[in-house]
Design an enzyme around this catalytic site. Structure first.
Site, PDB file in Angstrom:
ATOM      1  N   LYS A 254       0.496  -1.374   0.056  1.00  0.00           N
ATOM      2  CA  LYS A 254      -0.298  -0.176  -0.020  1.00  0.00           C
ATOM      3  C   LYS A 254       0.596   1.289  -0.109  1.00  0.00           C
ATOM      4  O   LYS A 254       1.982   0.937   0.785  1.00  0.00           O
ATOM      5  CB  LYS A 254      -0.926   0.062   1.060  1.00  0.00           C
TER       6      LYS A 254
ATOM      7  N   ASP B 270      -6.884   4.570  -4.874  1.00  0.00           N
ATOM      8  CA  ASP B 270      -7.757   4.374  -3.319  1.00  0.00           C
ATOM      9  C   ASP B 270      -8.070   5.568  -3.069  1.00  0.00           C
ATOM     10  O   ASP B 270      -8.648   6.131  -4.041  1.00  0.00           O
ATOM     11  CB  ASP B 270      -6.771   3.499  -2.221  1.00  0.00           C
TER      12      ASP B 270
HETATM   13  P1  NDP Z   1     -12.903   8.249  -3.050  1.00  0.00           P
HETATM   14  O1  NDP Z   1     -11.618   8.645  -2.385  1.00  0.00           O
HETATM   15  O2  NDP Z   1     -13.151   8.072  -4.304  1.00  0.00           O
HETATM   16  O3  NDP Z   1     -14.152   9.057  -1.779  1.00  0.00           O
HETATM   17  C1  NDP Z   1     -13.746   8.426  -0.437  1.00  0.00           C
HETATM   18  C2  NDP Z   1     -15.479   8.849   0.146  1.00  0.00           C
HETATM   19  O4  NDP Z   1     -15.290   8.315   1.788  1.00  0.00           O
HETATM   20  C3  NDP Z   1     -15.773  10.208  -0.104  1.00  0.00           C
HETATM   21  O5  NDP Z   1     -17.186  10.989   0.171  1.00  0.00           O
HETATM   22  C4  NDP Z   1     -14.790  11.118   1.401  1.00  0.00           C
HETATM   23  O6  NDP Z   1     -15.268  11.804   1.485  1.00  0.00           O
HETATM   24  C5  NDP Z   1     -15.126  10.201   2.135  1.00  0.00           C
HETATM   25  N1  NDP Z   1     -14.216  10.112   3.493  1.00  0.00           N
HETATM   26  C6  NDP Z   1     -12.917   9.983   3.404  1.00  0.00           C
HETATM   27  N2  NDP Z   1     -11.793  10.999   4.011  1.00  0.00           N
HETATM   28  C7  NDP Z   1     -13.344  10.748   4.877  1.00  0.00           C
HETATM   29  C8  NDP Z   1     -13.040  10.690   6.654  1.00  0.00           C
HETATM   30  N3  NDP Z   1     -11.875  10.804   7.286  1.00  0.00           N
HETATM   31  N4  NDP Z   1     -13.836  11.311   7.250  1.00  0.00           N
HETATM   32  C9  NDP Z   1     -15.593  10.808   6.561  1.00  0.00           C
HETATM   33  N5  NDP Z   1     -15.535  10.335   4.997  1.00  0.00           N
HETATM   34  C10 NDP Z   1     -14.149  10.633   4.146  1.00  0.00           C
HETATM   35  O7  NDP Z   1     -12.021   6.696  -2.046  1.00  0.00           O
HETATM   36  P2  NDP Z   1     -12.830   5.619  -2.082  1.00  0.00           P
HETATM   37  O8  NDP Z   1     -14.514   5.373  -2.810  1.00  0.00           O
HETATM   38  O9  NDP Z   1     -11.786   4.743  -3.661  1.00  0.00           O
HETATM   39  O10 NDP Z   1     -12.537   4.133  -1.237  1.00  0.00           O
HETATM   40  C11 NDP Z   1     -13.721   4.536  -0.145  1.00  0.00           C
HETATM   41  C12 NDP Z   1     -12.710   3.654   1.234  1.00  0.00           C
HETATM   42  O11 NDP Z   1     -12.661   2.265   0.365  1.00  0.00           O
HETATM   43  C13 NDP Z   1     -11.568   3.803   1.355  1.00  0.00           C
HETATM   44  O12 NDP Z   1     -11.038   3.070   2.918  1.00  0.00           O
HETATM   45  C14 NDP Z   1     -11.094   2.588   0.273  1.00  0.00           C
HETATM   46  O13 NDP Z   1      -9.396   2.234   1.443  1.00  0.00           O
HETATM   47  C15 NDP Z   1     -11.647   1.272   0.649  1.00  0.00           C
HETATM   48  N6  NDP Z   1     -11.239   0.952  -0.748  1.00  0.00           N
HETATM   49  C16 NDP Z   1     -11.812   1.188  -2.221  1.00  0.00           C
HETATM   50  C17 NDP Z   1     -10.722   0.480  -3.076  1.00  0.00           C
HETATM   51  C18 NDP Z   1     -10.783   0.974  -4.526  1.00  0.00           C
HETATM   52  O14 NDP Z   1     -10.818   0.160  -5.724  1.00  0.00           O
HETATM   53  N7  NDP Z   1     -11.124   2.059  -4.598  1.00  0.00           N
HETATM   54  C19 NDP Z   1     -10.636  -1.029  -2.800  1.00  0.00           C
HETATM   55  C20 NDP Z   1     -11.527  -1.406  -1.700  1.00  0.00           C
HETATM   56  C21 NDP Z   1     -10.954  -0.932  -0.886  1.00  0.00           C
HETATM   57  P3  NDP Z   1     -14.597  13.614   1.037  1.00  0.00           P
HETATM   58  O15 NDP Z   1     -14.861  13.478  -0.452  1.00  0.00           O
HETATM   59  O16 NDP Z   1     -15.514  15.110   1.860  1.00  0.00           O
HETATM   60  O17 NDP Z   1     -12.683  13.179   1.417  1.00  0.00           O
END
Ligand code: NDP
Length: 445
Positions: A125, A165
């Site tokens: 990672k 991510d």
């Molecule tokens: P994105 O950046 O596309 O979206 C993240 C979302 O979560 C946004 O809506 C963001 O809001 C919100 N968010 C992020 N940090 C915080 C926080 N500290 N408090 C509240 N809301 C928060 O990321 P992904 O959708 O790709 O990833 C989301 C999760 O899924 C993560 O945990 C990631 O590790 C996991 N994941 C992702 C994969 C992938 O293929 N993308 C695969 C497996 C797991 P804002 O825009 O306001 O920051």
């Protein structure tokens, strides 16, 4: 003192300032305790002590120039945690909260998740404390180029294959891949999540969210239930949340709430996903702006209130430790049937305990959200063969992989714990394959 406790004690001393890493390790070690009783050979090979230690930790300076001509410095990371079963594989996170402990927790989780997919991928990672929010296109591009100009020498299609991510989507992968290609003078699949015009796989964008729903269907089936007709609450509104929403709707469920880091929207008529895609994927605006299109919906400031909304299924898809014991108790009081983790470790240990005690179906992240990395594995396979599969082919493989992960986790849970305890099942099944591979290859690192 048991072996897991002594390993954990050592880590508590060495990594006291890395609470998320310790949390992730503790959960896995507690699960595999029962396995080690039956497998003294793994104890003798020192597997526990070795598996909690990353093979390599890279930390580097990323220097770039902002739109005002000012020099900016960020910190970059890549943790190459375990390569016993394949090249390191795992995403890059760009978010101001990123530090070494966060990247170590994510890299550690990735080892077992990748093992569960059945594909040849080790765990890794990376990321940076760079915040893409509020930055111009030019600034994001310059940062990505600077980041890759440091990282490129450590990665490669047979060595380490990063992906996206939080904060790293198709745009950022594109800029990083362009730099990688320019420096190496080669066109090979050293990143996944690439665009479709330059080696990406159909279905990769949708994979984590779709896979999460396929996994949820598998869990529900064990109780004679299905997503159809269910009310669903999803946190986040990024890649995972958007495509989980899309699949829930295709399966006949209704998603009534989504969030971002400022607050959440509740739309009792069901979320209009086209509006969310336009706001988040195209215009990069806040979830609050949804009300401009759907005036009957409601917006509340703050993230945690989303779990007060009554639902049958909850899918936390934002970030780590976003759903605590209190939120879990509220969901239980509201008769939630299933919770599956789209984000990595979004539920605190107290929340998981409450779900399990109350017989709520619970899908842990390393099993439930493995569809993203599995499809990255499929992208690597297509790149190696210089072929492209259709969306339907990729989606069918994803579905099959998610079904198998559920089956493996359930079987391991049945053998060592309670068949519904998919936390233990996923940890054990993921661990055993990596442990066997480490033992077979001798003392390598
Ligand atoms: P994105 O950046 O596309 O979206 C993240 C979302 O979560 C946004 O809506 C963001 O809001 C919100 N968010 C992020 N940090 C915080 C926080 N500290 N408090 C509240 N809301 C928060 O990321 P992904 O959708 O790709 O990833 C989301 C999760 O899924 C993560 O945990 C990631 O590790 C996991 N994941 C992702 C994969 C992938 O293929 N993308 C695969 C497996 C797991 P804002 O825009 O306001 O920051």
């Amino acid at each position: 003192m048991s072996l897991s406790e002594s390993v954990l004690n050592r880590l508590r001393h060495q990594s006291a300032h890395e609470p998320e890493f310790l949390q992730a390790v503790q959960e896995v070690l507690e699960s595999v305790e029962k396995v080690l009783v039956k497998r003294p050979d793994l104890v003798e090979a020192g597997i526990l002590d070795r598996i909690v230690e990353p093979e390599k930790v890279l930390m580097f300076r990323v220097t770039w120039v902002d739109d005002h001509g000012k020099v900016q410095v960020n910190r970059g990371y890549r943790v190459q945690f375990n390569s016993a079963i394949g090249p390191y594989k795992g995403g890059l996170r760009f978010h101001p909260s990123v530090n070494l402990g966060i990247i170590k927790f994510l890299g550690f989780e990735q080892i077992f998740k990748n093992s569960l997919t059945g594909l040849a991928m080790g765990g890794g990672k990376g990321g940076s404390d760079f915040d893409p929010k509020g930055k111009s296109e030019g600034e994001v591009m310059r940062f990505c180029q600077a980041f890759m100009s440091q990282l490129w020498r450590h990665i490669g299609p047979e060595t380490d294959v990063p992906a996206g991510d939080i904060g790293v989507g198709g745009r950022e992968i594109g800029y990083m891949y362009g730099t990688y290609r320019q420096i190496t003078n080669a066109f090979w699949g050293a990143l996944t999540g690439k665009g479709l015009t330059y080696g990406g796989s159909l279905g990769r964008t949708e994979a984590t969210g779709y896979g999460l729903c396929y996994f949820t269907e598998e869990m529900l089936e064990t109780r004679g239930e299905m997503v159809r007709g269910k009310t669903v609450v999803i946190s986040g509104s990024g890649n995972v949340a958007i495509y989980a929403t899309e699949k829930v709707h295709q399966l006949g469920g209704v998603v009534v709430a989504l969030s971002d880091s400022n607050g959440y929207i509740y739309d009792p008529d069901g979320i209009d996903l086209q509006v969310v895609k336009q706001l988040k994927e195209v215009e990069r605006r806040r979830i609050k702006d949804y009300l401009n299109y759907r005036p009957r919906a409601k917006y509340e400031e703050g993230c945690s209130g989303i779990w007060n909304i009554k639902c049958d299924i909850a899918l936390p898809c934002a970030t780590q430790n976003e759903l605590d014991g209190q939120a879990a108790q509220t969901l239980v009081n509201n008769k939630v049937l299933a919770v599956a983790e789209g984000a990595n470790m979004p539920c605190t240990p107290e929340a998981v305990e409450i779900f399990q005690k109350n017989k709520v179906l619970f899908g842990p992240a390393k099993a439930a959200n493995a569809g993203g990395v599995a499809t990255s594995g499929l992208e690597m396979a297509q790149n190696s063969m210089k072929l492209s599969w259709t969306f339907e082919e990729v989606d069918a493989k994803l579905k099959e992989i998610m079904r198998n992960i559920h089956k493996k986790a359930r079987e391991a849970a049945k053998e060592y714990a309670d068949p519904d305890d998919l936390v233990a099942g996923a940890n054990i099944a993921g661990f055993l394959k990596v442990a066997e591979a480490m033992k077979a290859q001798g003392i390598t690192f």
